[in-house]
Design an enzyme around this catalytic site. Sequence first.
Site, PDB file in Angstrom:
ATOM      1  N   CYS A   1       0.828  -1.201   0.000  1.00  0.00           N
ATOM      2  CA  CYS A   1       0.000   0.000   0.000  1.00  0.00           C
ATOM      3  C   CYS A   1       0.871   1.263   0.000  1.00  0.00           C
ATOM      4  O   CYS A   1       1.369   1.651  -1.042  1.00  0.00           O
ATOM      5  CB  CYS A   1      -0.996  -0.037   1.159  1.00  0.00           C
ATOM      6  SG  CYS A   1      -2.404   1.027   0.835  1.00  0.00           S
TER       7      CYS A   1
ATOM      8  N   HIS B   1      -3.684  -4.797   0.493  1.00  0.00           N
ATOM      9  CA  HIS B   1      -3.057  -5.313   1.715  1.00  0.00           C
ATOM     10  C   HIS B   1      -3.052  -6.842   1.697  1.00  0.00           C
ATOM     11  O   HIS B   1      -4.010  -7.466   2.175  1.00  0.00           O
ATOM     12  CB  HIS B   1      -3.820  -4.805   2.946  1.00  0.00           C
ATOM     13  CG  HIS B   1      -3.574  -3.367   3.239  1.00  0.00           C
ATOM     14  ND1 HIS B   1      -2.523  -2.930   4.012  1.00  0.00           N
ATOM     15  CD2 HIS B   1      -4.215  -2.257   2.824  1.00  0.00           C
ATOM     16  CE1 HIS B   1      -2.538  -1.609   4.081  1.00  0.00           C
ATOM     17  NE2 HIS B   1      -3.556  -1.160   3.370  1.00  0.00           N
TER      18      HIS B   1
ATOM     19  N   GLU C   1      -1.587  -8.918   3.458  1.00  0.00           N
ATOM     20  CA  GLU C   1      -1.567  -9.552   4.786  1.00  0.00           C
ATOM     21  C   GLU C   1      -2.971  -9.915   5.286  1.00  0.00           C
ATOM     22  O   GLU C   1      -3.131 -10.775   6.148  1.00  0.00           O
ATOM     23  CB  GLU C   1      -0.852  -8.646   5.805  1.00  0.00           C
ATOM     24  CG  GLU C   1      -1.582  -7.361   6.203  1.00  0.00           C
ATOM     25  CD  GLU C   1      -1.357  -6.185   5.261  1.00  0.00           C
ATOM     26  OE1 GLU C   1      -0.997  -6.402   4.081  1.00  0.00           O
ATOM     27  OE2 GLU C   1      -1.563  -5.031   5.703  1.00  0.00           O
TER      28      GLU C   1
HETATM   29  N1  GLN Z   1      -1.564   6.855   2.762  1.00  0.00           N
HETATM   30  C1  GLN Z   1      -1.712   6.095   1.574  1.00  0.00           C
HETATM   31  C2  GLN Z   1      -3.081   6.305   0.913  1.00  0.00           C
HETATM   32  O1  GLN Z   1      -3.997   6.752   1.540  1.00  0.00           O
HETATM   33  C3  GLN Z   1      -1.485   4.625   1.858  1.00  0.00           C
HETATM   34  C4  GLN Z   1      -2.554   4.006   2.697  1.00  0.00           C
HETATM   35  C5  GLN Z   1      -2.154   2.685   3.276  1.00  0.00           C
HETATM   36  O2  GLN Z   1      -0.978   2.333   3.286  1.00  0.00           O
HETATM   37  N2  GLN Z   1      -3.103   1.938   3.807  1.00  0.00           N
HETATM   38  O3  GLN Z   1      -3.251   6.009  -0.243  1.00  0.00           O
END
Ligand code: GLN
Length: 590
Positions: A408, A538, A540
């Site tokens: 992410c 994600h 995970e």
């Molecule tokens: N801050 C980044 C976004 O909002 C990544 C978010 C995250 O890692 N969950 O896109």
Amino acid sequence: MSEAFSPAPEGYQPGKTKFVVVIGTVMSGLGKGIFASSLAKLMQDKGLSVAPIKMEGYLNIDSGTLNPYRHGEVFVLDDGTETDMDLGTYERILGQDLLRRNFITAGQVYTEILERERRGGFLGRDVQMIPHVTGHVKMRLRELAMTGNKGRPADVVFVEVGGTAGDYENGFYIEALRELAFEEGPGSACFVALTYILEPSILGEQKSKAAQLGIKRLMEAGVQPHLVACRAKNPVTNKVMEKMSMFSNVPMKRVFSMHDRDSIYTIPDAMRSAGLDREILSILSLHDRVDTGQEDRSRAAWAAFSSRLAAPRKHRVTIGIMGKYAALRDAYASIDKALEHCAISLGTEINLKWMDTSDISTVSQAETLLAGADAVIVPGGFGTRGVEGKLRCVEHARTKRIPFLGICLGFQMAVIEYARNVGNWSDANSTEFSANSSHAVISELPDQKSLEGIMGGTMRLGAQDVLIEGGTLASFLWNGKSAIRERFRHRYEVDPKFIADITRAGMIFSGKHPLHPIMQVLELPLSAHPYFIAAQFHPELTSRPLTPQPLFMGLVAAAIAQQEPDFAQSEAGRRWVRQANSGKATAVSA
Ligand code: GLN
């Protein structure tokens, strides 16, 4: 049943679905979720349809705005619900996807009641905690009973009440459950008190008084437990178990010692050896719903997993994880678990090093920080702190060919680092961190989101299909699958106007949205790096003990292969380490 006092969905048959309710006493944080999910697993193994639900006392509608430092990670369900990390425990132990209906907060209950009140839904009555709030909770539980899991009504709903008995904020849940048990009829509900046996070091022996008083609290609320589970540091002595039995009216065979163990994965077997599964079947008259063939198959699969868990570890790798919540592991609970699943599957010891990058500003500092790391993970995150340090760590991992997984925010870091150092756009950035970059390769893009029906500046939440490009590392890891489903929680993304230039500079976008130019997996070719991959989702969140997530498996396998070249030729190595001929082999077999 009068609708005003105890609503039930159309066609609901009282007593058909059974309820197991786990309530904590003495203190919270005892692993109620692990206990409840292990118990649910024992029933699921027997072929019963199970549906867990976590009840939170707080007024937030969901966990979306909670600080992971205080509450642990925000877990995202397939339908985009942002929940407490315990839902992750249920998904992992049960191998089952959960939905919004499996998570309830006081905020949801009150909102739904107040909205109905404004619509005139209470026909001029005053709206009260009892019967309306409790009635609403019972309604949610009955709805869950009927919808169950994957279209199959639940044989057993497992209810975990947050906090402890006697807390002001969860009292209405306990009252609702007491009423439910009464209305559903005898043999419909099994209450489990999860308590804690103190063992003060100055005394050197176990003391049960706090546990006894905690259970009294539950009885004062009108709930007689059917089972008592005693959390403790060491196995609970017979003397203490007898006291617990005596003072809580629960026979000895229904008092269970849930002492600290090396691994939570041994708990289901320990419960079965203690006969807890049979006690529950008896309390709830469920013996005739058991499918013994299913139970044998489930037990065999779990036994194979348990023997890998117990086997000596053949390899050892150190993984550096760059995260500003380095001080609190619960903030990254699912990453921790995903790596644990790989460790067990690959027979590897994994030494995790959590690293705060706030003080890193040069690549050589990153190199020092990462000395000894065989692989690097840059996980998700929000806000500017530590971002430049993370970029230096990505650069170090990329240029020194250290296996790398970006998640992410880590995916966005990989794009920015590449754009700056390979694309030569020195001010490349995300609009999350800098408003005036001439190359805002990562940006918020509300127009792009509106293509998918996402409103304004909100996040992309929940699971989506991701198309995987053939012949890539991603395709190798997913065994030639052309589409996968993964969970997202992000606001920013790759700006499509830079995709062509980034691709020309050598980065491969190997996972994409099925319809729109939304980049979801990136990687570097094998000629440039043995394992450099990142996901906008994600990974995970979908790793399970019996089916570890491919991106993590690939990372750990690549780390092992760098230290032990022979590993690549082993069975696990051929499956998880991409080698010069792997891509072609996949293409032929796919
Ligand atoms: N801050 C980044 C976004 O909002 C990544 C978010 C995250 O890692 N969950 O896109």
